[in-house]
Scaffold this active site. Structure first.
Site, short mmCIF file in Angstrom:
data_model
loop_
_atom_site.label_atom_id
_atom_site.label_comp_id
_atom_site.label_asym_id
_atom_site.label_seq_id
_atom_site.Cartn_x
_atom_site.Cartn_y
_atom_site.Cartn_z
N ARG A 111 -33.05 8.86 -29.78
CA ARG A 111 -33.58 9.22 -28.65
C ARG A 111 -33.30 8.10 -27.53
NH1 ARG A 111 -38.08 10.35 -31.87
NH2 ARG A 111 -38.06 12.66 -32.31
N LYS A 133 -24.70 10.83 -14.62
CA LYS A 133 -24.25 12.03 -15.27
C LYS A 133 -23.15 11.92 -16.33
CE LYS A 133 -24.84 15.26 -11.21
NZ LYS A 133 -24.04 16.35 -10.42
N GLU A 175 -10.34 11.47 -5.59
CA GLU A 175 -11.72 11.22 -5.30
C GLU A 175 -12.08 10.09 -4.34
OE1 GLU A 175 -13.94 13.09 -6.79
OE2 GLU A 175 -12.86 13.60 -8.58
N LYS A 217 -20.83 6.33 -3.09
CA LYS A 217 -21.26 7.16 -4.05
C LYS A 217 -22.56 6.79 -4.32
CE LYS A 217 -20.91 9.80 -8.19
NZ LYS A 217 -20.17 10.52 -9.33
N GLU A 227 -30.38 15.96 -6.55
CA GLU A 227 -29.31 16.89 -5.97
C GLU A 227 -29.85 18.02 -5.18
OE1 GLU A 227 -25.84 17.39 -8.57
OE2 GLU A 227 -25.11 18.55 -7.27
N ARG A 231 -26.07 14.87 -2.02
CA ARG A 231 -25.54 14.77 -3.30
C ARG A 231 -24.37 15.95 -3.61
NH1 ARG A 231 -27.24 12.16 -9.36
NH2 ARG A 231 -25.11 12.21 -10.11
N HIS A 238 -14.39 20.57 -5.07
CA HIS A 238 -14.47 20.72 -6.52
C HIS A 238 -14.78 22.28 -7.08
CE1 HIS A 238 -14.36 16.59 -6.81
NE2 HIS A 238 -14.54 16.54 -7.95
N HIS A 242 -12.41 22.97 -9.83
CA HIS A 242 -12.54 23.19 -10.84
C HIS A 242 -11.83 24.74 -11.78
CE1 HIS A 242 -16.19 20.28 -11.57
NE2 HIS A 242 -14.96 19.80 -11.86
N HIS A 252 -7.39 16.83 -13.09
CA HIS A 252 -8.45 16.71 -12.21
C HIS A 252 -8.31 16.45 -10.76
CE1 HIS A 252 -12.81 17.03 -11.25
NE2 HIS A 252 -12.57 15.77 -10.65
ZN ZN Z 1 -14.07 15.01 -9.43
#
Ligand code: ZN
Ligand code: ADP
Length: 348
Positions: A111, A133, A175, A217, A227, A231, A238, A242, A252
């Site tokens: 945990r 993330k 990026e 960032k 978010e 954000r 993207h 994506h 990417h």
């Molecule tokens: Zn990216």
């Protein structure tokens, strides 16, 4: 005397100690070596075997195709073999795949165990390692499974970049250009005045650029951790990126580059983004060896469209899209799907 540059990043749930320009060996002073487990991938383990001497190690296979639950399960099995417990400290040393898996496993093992990152790609340094993330893909669905949890330690040792393949430099700059587009016109101009090769050959210049991007960032994330607003700007390029990344199996950064070109074109059509600034965007991407066009056929266009309309940012017949007002000034705007469709009837 070690020339390190320590910052503290304060988030709602955690303060991250960030060490810029700090040699990897300094890790020894930050954590208890016996209780620490380094997670890395097979390429980095081989290239930097000397640095890892004496550390507990778990090595995973390299590549985005291994950013899956089965790799997380493998790491958990190895943690059990090493008798890792609540006192253990996990350090992910690698690109975004490694930091994502290390942060995710550390967050769920018993945990939650303590963890930190040493990012070794530009993409991980300026993007993946910041913001909390962490997770894995589920089949083709990117980052579907995961947690939001910040590391305790971030350590930037730029000497890792000496072995980074050129294509990974190029990917990372997508990026960086994204950050410039949404938040920093001064950096955009500075990038126009330089080349990828200048940054590859000038460590000081690169160190400053990485730090500037980390701070961009961090500021965006810390102002909107959950978010609701700003954000979302980090998704510039993207949404389409994506979709085409999966269909065309593009790296990417390449996919995001093409995504930014399309977002620039949409901004010019519906948001008064000037055509001269739009041309500067394509020119800058080309300058950093990023693609700006995708030769694609009808069926590809249809497949991209089908993924797009499944995007989380769609609601009803509109989609929240990240557009530019100007270079350095991004905005989230709802776009009618009908309008978006017009951009898919011609070559990207
Ligand atoms: Zn990216
Ligand atoms: P990203 O940061 O782009 O998400 P990955 O974690 O997939 O990337 O890393 C991209 C590739 O670069 C992998 O094959 C990885 O092993 C390799 N790599 C990462 N860091 C370095 C480095 N400093 N030197 C050489 N290769 C590296």
């Amino acid at each position: 005397m070690i020339n390190m540059d320590k910052h503290q990043f304060k988030y709602a749930a955690k303060t991250v100690d960030c060490y810029f320009e700090t040699p990897f060996s300094f890790l020894d002073e930050l954590v208890d070596k016996a209780k620490t487990i380094i997670i890395t991938d097979e390429n980095i383990a081989k290239l930097y075997a000397d640095k890892f001497d004496g550390w507990n190690m778990i090595t995973i296979k390299a590549g985005e195709e291994h950013k899956q639950q089965f790799t997380a399960d493998y790491v958990i099995g190895e943690l059990i073999n090493l008798k890792a417990d609540k006192q253990s400290f996990i350090i992910g040393v690698g690109g975004g795949v490694v930091t994502d898996i290390a942060g995710y496993v550390a967050s769920v093992y018993m945990r939650g165990t303590r963890f930190g990152f040493v990012p070794t790609t530009i993409l991980a340094m300026v993007d993946a390692a910041i913001g909390g993330k962490n997770g894995v893909d589920a089949g083709v669905y990117k980052n579907l499974i995961g947690v939001i949890k910040h590391p305790e330690i971030l350590l930037y040792d730029y000497s890792f970049l000496e072995t980074l393949p050129k294509e990974e430099w190029i990917n990372g700059f997508a990026e960086i250009i994204k950050h410039a587009c949404i938040k920093d016109s001064g950096m955009f101009k500075m990038l126009e005045e330089n080349t990828l090769e200048t940054f590859q050959n000038d460590k000081e210049k690169m160190a400053l650029l990485v730090k500037r991007n980390v701070l961009i960032k961090y500021n965006v994330v810390s102002n909107d951790e959950f978010e609701n607003g700003d954000r979302k700007l980090l998704n510039f390029g993207h949404t389409i990126g994506h979709a085409i990344e999966n269909i065309y199996a593009l790296p990417h950064g390449n996919a995001v580059s093409i995504g930014m070109v399309v977002a620039g074109n949409i901004s010019a059509a519906v948001n008064n983004f000037s055509s001269s600034e739009n041309s500067r965007l394509s020119a800058l991407l080309n300058k950093y060896h990023l693609p700006t066009t995708l030769p694609y056929d009808e069926s590809g266009s249809e497949a991209v469209w089908n993924i797009l309309i499944m995007d989380k940012k769609r609601s009803g017949d509109t989609m929240n899209f990240i557009l530019l007002n100007k270079i350095g000034d991004g905005i989230v705007k709802p776009i009618l799907l009908q309008q978006l469709k017009l951009f898919f009837n011609k070559d990207l």
